[in-house]
Write a protein that holds these residues in place. Structure first.
Motif, short mmCIF file in Angstrom:
data_model
loop_
_atom_site.label_atom_id
_atom_site.label_comp_id
_atom_site.label_asym_id
_atom_site.label_seq_id
_atom_site.Cartn_x
_atom_site.Cartn_y
_atom_site.Cartn_z
N ASN A 97 -11.52 11.14 54.44
CA ASN A 97 -12.37 12.11 53.77
C ASN A 97 -13.38 12.64 54.78
O ASN A 97 -14.15 11.86 55.34
CB ASN A 97 -13.07 11.45 52.59
N PRO A 98 -13.42 13.95 55.01
CA PRO A 98 -14.37 14.48 56.00
C PRO A 98 -15.83 14.35 55.58
O PRO A 98 -16.72 14.46 56.41
CB PRO A 98 -13.97 15.95 56.14
N LEU A 99 -16.08 14.08 54.32
CA LEU A 99 -17.46 13.93 53.83
C LEU A 99 -17.79 12.49 53.48
O LEU A 99 -18.77 12.22 52.78
CB LEU A 99 -17.67 14.83 52.60
N TYR A 100 -16.99 11.55 53.97
CA TYR A 100 -17.15 10.14 53.61
C TYR A 100 -18.54 9.61 53.94
O TYR A 100 -19.20 9.01 53.10
CB TYR A 100 -16.08 9.31 54.33
N GLU A 101 -19.01 9.83 55.15
CA GLU A 101 -20.31 9.30 55.57
C GLU A 101 -21.45 9.87 54.72
O GLU A 101 -22.37 9.15 54.32
CB GLU A 101 -20.57 9.60 57.05
N GLU A 102 -21.39 11.15 54.43
CA GLU A 102 -22.45 11.77 53.65
C GLU A 102 -22.46 11.27 52.20
O GLU A 102 -23.53 11.06 51.63
CB GLU A 102 -22.28 13.29 53.67
N VAL A 103 -21.28 11.07 51.62
CA VAL A 103 -21.20 10.59 50.24
C VAL A 103 -21.70 9.14 50.13
O VAL A 103 -22.44 8.79 49.22
CB VAL A 103 -19.76 10.74 49.70
N VAL A 104 -21.32 8.31 51.10
CA VAL A 104 -21.78 6.92 51.10
C VAL A 104 -23.29 6.87 51.32
O VAL A 104 -24.00 6.08 50.67
CB VAL A 104 -21.02 6.11 52.18
N THR A 105 -23.81 7.73 52.17
CA THR A 105 -25.25 7.79 52.38
C THR A 105 -25.98 8.25 51.13
O THR A 105 -27.06 7.75 50.80
CB THR A 105 -25.56 8.74 53.56
N LEU A 106 -25.39 9.20 50.41
CA LEU A 106 -25.98 9.66 49.16
C LEU A 106 -26.05 8.53 48.14
O LEU A 106 -27.07 8.36 47.45
CB LEU A 106 -25.18 10.84 48.60
N ARG A 107 -25.00 7.73 48.04
CA ARG A 107 -25.00 6.58 47.13
C ARG A 107 -26.09 5.58 47.53
O ARG A 107 -26.80 5.05 46.68
CB ARG A 107 -23.64 5.89 47.12
N PHE A 108 -26.22 5.35 48.82
CA PHE A 108 -27.24 4.43 49.31
C PHE A 108 -28.64 4.93 48.98
O PHE A 108 -29.51 4.17 48.55
CB PHE A 108 -27.08 4.22 50.81
N ARG A 109 -28.86 6.23 49.14
CA ARG A 109 -30.18 6.80 48.80
C ARG A 109 -30.45 6.69 47.31
O ARG A 109 -31.58 6.45 46.89
CB ARG A 109 -30.26 8.25 49.27
#
Length: 126
Positions: A97-109
């Motif tokens: 997923n090209p947005l994997y890091e951003e989505v995981v970071t959003l969940r963490f936030r």
């Protein structure tokens, strides 16, 4: 000294001898820090990445919704068993997923917002 200042101080002090040696070998008198490499090519996902990184979590209901709908680990990774033996392994495909890091970071936030700002127990989502 906060974490950012401490990190910058450590980076500069760790790299200072390398930079100084580089400048002396090139016979220059001024000390410069090399620029970070810039990404090359066209990135069609950049606007969406930027939007996800800038998204602020201000609502408790939105934070709960994000934590419920973004999985903590890849749901696609699994072993296929037949007759008690592992026939084959399906690797985690979330990294594709090209947005994997951003989505995981959003969940963490969202988790941090619930724990720090709202004072809620987040063990349900971990």
């Amino acid at each position: 000294m906060n974490v950012l200042e401490y990190t910058i101080h450590d980076l500069i002090s760790a790299n200072w001898p390398k930079i100084w040696k580089f400048n002396q070998s090139n016979a220059t008198t001024e000390t410069t820090i090399p620029a970070a490499p810039r990404p090359t090519g066209f990135d069609p996902w950049h606007p969406l990445r930027h939007w996800l990184d800038r998204l602020e979590i201000r609502d408790r209901h939105m934070a709960h919704w994000l934590c419920q709908h973004i999985p903590a680990q890849c749901p696609f990774e699994r072993d296929i068993h037949i007759g008690g033996k592992v026939l084959f392994h399906i690797p985690p495909m979330c990294k594709l997923n090209p947005l994997y890091e951003e989505v995981v970071t959003l969940r963490f936030r969202a988790l941090c917002y619930l724990a720090d700002e709202c004072g809620e127990d987040i063990s349900l989502y971990c």
